[in-house]
Design an enzyme around this catalytic site. Structure first.
Site, PDB file in Angstrom:
ATOM      1  N   LYS A 279       6.309   7.197  16.585  1.00  0.00           N
ATOM      2  CA  LYS A 279       6.494   6.889  15.166  1.00  0.00           C
ATOM      3  C   LYS A 279       6.743   5.397  14.986  1.00  0.00           C
ATOM      4  O   LYS A 279       7.225   4.733  15.908  1.00  0.00           O
ATOM      5  CB  LYS A 279       7.719   7.643  14.632  1.00  0.00           C
ATOM      6  N   ARG A 353       5.891  22.492  15.480  1.00  0.00           N
ATOM      7  CA  ARG A 353       5.119  23.741  15.466  1.00  0.00           C
ATOM      8  C   ARG A 353       4.916  24.271  16.886  1.00  0.00           C
ATOM      9  O   ARG A 353       4.756  25.470  17.075  1.00  0.00           O
ATOM     10  CB  ARG A 353       3.781  23.511  14.748  1.00  0.00           C
TER      11      ARG A 353
HETATM   12  N1  BES Z   1       9.907  15.836  12.225  1.00  0.00           N
HETATM   13  C1  BES Z   1       8.665  15.420  11.677  1.00  0.00           C
HETATM   14  C2  BES Z   1       8.555  15.699  10.184  1.00  0.00           C
HETATM   15  C3  BES Z   1       9.508  14.963   9.276  1.00  0.00           C
HETATM   16  C4  BES Z   1       9.119  13.791   8.654  1.00  0.00           C
HETATM   17  C5  BES Z   1      10.763  15.464   9.020  1.00  0.00           C
HETATM   18  C6  BES Z   1       9.969  13.136   7.795  1.00  0.00           C
HETATM   19  C7  BES Z   1      11.625  14.802   8.159  1.00  0.00           C
HETATM   20  C8  BES Z   1      11.218  13.640   7.547  1.00  0.00           C
HETATM   21  C9  BES Z   1       7.517  16.152  12.371  1.00  0.00           C
HETATM   22  O1  BES Z   1       7.725  16.468  13.697  1.00  0.00           O
HETATM   23  C10 BES Z   1       6.320  15.252  12.323  1.00  0.00           C
HETATM   24  O2  BES Z   1       6.382  14.223  12.903  1.00  0.00           O
HETATM   25  N2  BES Z   1       5.270  15.693  11.641  1.00  0.00           N
HETATM   26  C11 BES Z   1       4.087  14.934  11.529  1.00  0.00           C
HETATM   27  C12 BES Z   1       2.907  15.856  11.739  1.00  0.00           C
HETATM   28  C13 BES Z   1       1.589  15.157  11.910  1.00  0.00           C
HETATM   29  C14 BES Z   1       1.583  14.353  13.177  1.00  0.00           C
HETATM   30  C15 BES Z   1       0.494  16.183  11.925  1.00  0.00           C
HETATM   31  C16 BES Z   1       4.050  14.291  10.149  1.00  0.00           C
HETATM   32  O3  BES Z   1       4.504  14.924   9.195  1.00  0.00           O
HETATM   33  O4  BES Z   1       3.619  13.163  10.049  1.00  0.00           O
HETATM   34 MN    MN Z   2       7.181  14.883  14.999  1.00  0.00          MN
END
Ligand code: BES
Ligand code: MN
Ligand code: ZN
Length: 500
Positions: A279, A353
Site C-alpha cells: 500500500k 477474502r
Molecule cells: N483492508 C483493506 C480494505 C480497507 C481499506 C479497509 C480501507 C479499511 C479501509 C483490504 O485488505 C484491501 O486492501 N482491499 C483492497 C482490495 C483490492 C486490492 C482488490 C482495496 O480495497 O483496495
Molecule cells: Mn489488503
C-alpha cells in the site's frame, strides 16, 4: 462506573450533576425538567426565554443550583424535535451529556431515562440506550498516554425514576445496556491497540481471557493445525510475516438440543501492509485496524456469554499479518484453499477474502448451518457507502433479512448490495478456479461474492465494515478510532435467534 436505578425524584438527590432534558420549542417544561424549574423558581423557563436554542439537538446548558437542589448543577440536554426523537438519538445524546459532565469534573451523575416520558419510547429500550450511550460515550483509549486519567472518570451513574411501576423494565434495560456497551468498548480496545502489540498471538490471548471469564469453549489452531487442515489460503497470507497465524474458535452452546449453529466469522488481519502489492505509505498506519471484524466478533461473544441466549454460536477469527518479505506471497502465485478450490493471487492486498475463504470452509466443517462474516474488506466500500453504512452481500434472502432486521434494532446501518451472478465473471481465473481480485468495478460486491464461493449453499451474509469500523472524529457515542461496528448487531442477532 457504577450504575444504580433509584425510585425517587431528581430534586432531592445529592450528586454533582443531574441531567434533565428539553425538547425543541418547549417554553414551559414539564416532568422532571418542570420539577427542577419549580425548585429553581422558574429559572429554567427564564433560560429558555433567554436562549431559545437550548432545546436544539445536542445543546448542553449548565445551570448551577447554589443549594436549591440536591445536585450542584444541572445539565439541560437539548433533545431536538420531539417528532424526530429516537432510541439512537437517546444513545448519542447521553454520550454528549456524560462527556460534558466529566469535563466539569462530576463524580456522581444522576439522570432520568430520556425519551421514556413524553417521547413515548419503550422504558426498557430507552434505559438500555442511555446506558449504552453513557458507557460508549465516556470511552477513552489512554494506554499509551503517560499522564493517566487527566480528567477523572465519573464514578456513579444514578438513573432516577419517579414511577415505581417502570423500575423493573428500566433495571433490565440498563443491565443489558451495560453488557452491550462494555463489549463494544472491549472491541474498540482491541482495534485501537497498535499492530506491534495486537498480534495474532495477542488476539488469541484476549479470546482466551473471554472464554475463561464467560465460560465459552475455546480452541486456537496453530500454524501446524492450519497446515494439517490444508488451509492454504490463510497460510499463504501469513507466509510473509514473522508473526505466526492463529485461527481462533470460540463456542457458545445456548441450545444444545438444536441442530442450528450460527457461525460468526471476523477478519483478523492485525496489520495489512498490502504485502508485496504494498500500500502507499500515507495512512498505512490505519491498517492496524484491519482486525476490526474479528474484534467485533470477540466483543459480541463476551456479551453473549453473559446474556446467554438460547442459540448456538460458533465464533471464528482467522488472524495473521499481511507483510512483504522474502517469503511473502507473490502476485501471480496460485494457492489451494481448504475447500480444494484454487486461487490465482493477482493482488496480495486482497488478502481478507483469502483468510475468510478458509475460515468459512472450516465453519462449515464444524457444522455451521448459517454464517455471517464481518470484515474491513474493501476500500471500495468506503468510496461507495462512506462511514455511514456497512455494505452487505448475501446468498440467502431470508437470512439476510434476519441480519438486517437485527442491525436496525441495534441502530447499526447496513445496506444490501446486489449479488447477481454476472459479477462472478470478474473473479473467474483463466488458469485457476478463482482469482482474488475482480478489478475496480463493483469492488465491494466481487470481494463479497468471492467469500460466498466458499459458503456455497450454506446461508451466508457478509458485512463490509471498512467504512464504519473507524471514526475520524468524536461524534455522539463514537470517538476517533475504532467504533466497535457490528458488535451490537451480532448481540441483537443472537438474542433474536434465541427467543424465536
Ligand atoms: N483492508 C483493506 C480494505 C480497507 C481499506 C479497509 C480501507 C479499511 C479501509 C483490504 O485488505 C484491501 O486492501 N482491499 C483492497 C482490495 C483490492 C486490492 C482488490 C482495496 O480495497 O483496495
Ligand atoms: Mn489488503
Ligand atoms: Zn485488509
Amino acid at each position: 462506573m457504577n450504575i444504580e436505578i433509584i425510585n425517587g425524584s431528581v430534586i432531592e438527590f445529592l450528586c454533582d450533576t443531574v441531567i434533565v432534558n428539553l425538547f425543541e420549542g418547549v417554553l414551559v417544561p414539564d416532568g422532571a425538567t418542570g420539577a427542577v424549574d419549580k425548585a429553581l423558581n422558574g429559572h429554567i423557563s427564564e433560560i429558555i426565554r433567554d436562549m431559545p436554542g437550548c432545546g436544539k439537538y445536542g445543546e448542553t446548558t449548565i445551570v448551577h443550583t447554589f443549594g436549591a437542589l440536591g445536585a450542584k448543577r444541572i445539565i439541560l440536554l437539548g433533545l431536538g424535535k420531539k417528532s424526530e426523537f429516537s432510541l439512537d438519538k437517546a444513545r448519542a445524546l447521553m454520550a454528549v451529556a456524560m462527556r460534558t459532565a466529566r469535563k466539569v469534573r462530576s463524580k456522581t451523575v444522576a439522570t432520568i431515562v430520556h425519551g421514556a416520558g413524553s417521547a413515548g419510547l419503550d422504558d426498557s429500550q430507552a434505559a438500555q440506550a442511555i446506558v449504552e450511550g453513557a458507557i460508549m460515550g465516556l470511552y477513552q483509549f489512554r494506554y499509551y498516554k503517560s499522564a493517566k486519567d487527566e480528567v477523572p472518570n465519573i464514578e456513579d451513574l444514578l438513573i432516577i425514576e419517579s414511577d415505581s411501576i417502570k423500575l423493573d423494565a428500566i433495571n433490565k434495560g440498563a443491565e443489558r445496556g451495560r453488557i452491550v456497551a462494555e463489549s463494544v468498548n472491549y472491541a474498540r480496545n482491541l482495534i485501537n491497540h497498535p499492530a506491534h502489540y495486537m498480534t495474532p498471538a495477542k488476539m488469541a490471548w484476549y479470546a482466551g481471557e473471554i472464554a475463561k471469564q464467560y465460560g465459552l469453549e475455546i480452541n486456537v489452531l496453530e500454524k501446524e493445525d492450519l497446515e494439517q487442515n490444508g488451509m492454504g489460503a490463510l497460510l499463504a497470507v501469513a507466509q510473509g510475516s514473522v508473526e505466526p497465524p492463529k485461527l481462533i474458535v470460540l463456542k457458545y452452546l445456548g441450545n444444545p438440543t438444536s441442530q442450528e449453529t450460527i457461525a460468526y466469522v471476523g477478519k483478523g488481519i492485525t496489520f495489512d501492509s498490502g504485502g508485496i502489492s504494498i500500500k502507499p505509505s500515507q495512512n498505512m498506519d490505519e491498517m492496524k485496524r484491519d482486525m476490526a471484524g474479528g474484534g467485533a466478533v470477540l466483543g459480541a461473544m463476551m456479551a453473549i456469554g453473559q446474556l446467554k441466549p438460547k442459540v448456538n454460536i460458533l465464533a471464528l477469527v482467522p488472524c495473521t499479518e499481511n507483510m512483504p518479505s522474502g517469503s511473502a506471497l507473490r502476485p501471480g502465485d496460485i494457492i489451494t484453499s481448504m475447500s480444494g478450490k484454487t486461487i490465482e493471487v493477482l493482488n496480495t492486498d486482497a488478502e481478507g477474502r483469502l483468510i475468510l475463504a478458509d475460515a468459512v470452509t472450516y465453519a462449515k466443517r464444524l457444522g455451521a448451518s448459517k454464517i455471517i462474516d464481518l470484515a474491513t474488506l474493501t476500500g471500495a466500500c468506503v468510496v461507495g457507502l462512506g462511514t455511514v453504512y456497512s455494505g452487505v452481500i448475501t446468498n440467502n434472502r431470508e437470512w439476510c433479512h434476519t441480519v438486517i432486521s437485527a442491525a436496525q434494532q441495534a441502530n447499526e446501518k447496513m445496506w444490501e448490495l446486489p449479488n447477481d451472478e454476472e459479477y462472478l465473471e470478474q473473479i473467474k481465473s483463466s488458469i485457476a478456479d478463482l482469482k482474488n481480485s475482480g478489478g475496480r468495478p463493483a469492488g465491494t460486491i466481487t470481494a463479497g461474492l468471492f467469500i460466498g464461493q466458499f459458503a456455497e449453499k450454506t446461508p451466508w451474509v457478509h458485512v463490509d465494515i471498512a467504512g464504519t469500523s473507524d471514526a475520524d472524529k468524536e461524534k455522539g457515542y463514537n470517538h476517533k478510532g475504532g467504533t466497535g461496528a457490528g458488535v451490537r448487531t451480532l448481540i441483537q442477532l443472537a438474542t433474536n435467534l434465541g427467543t424465536l
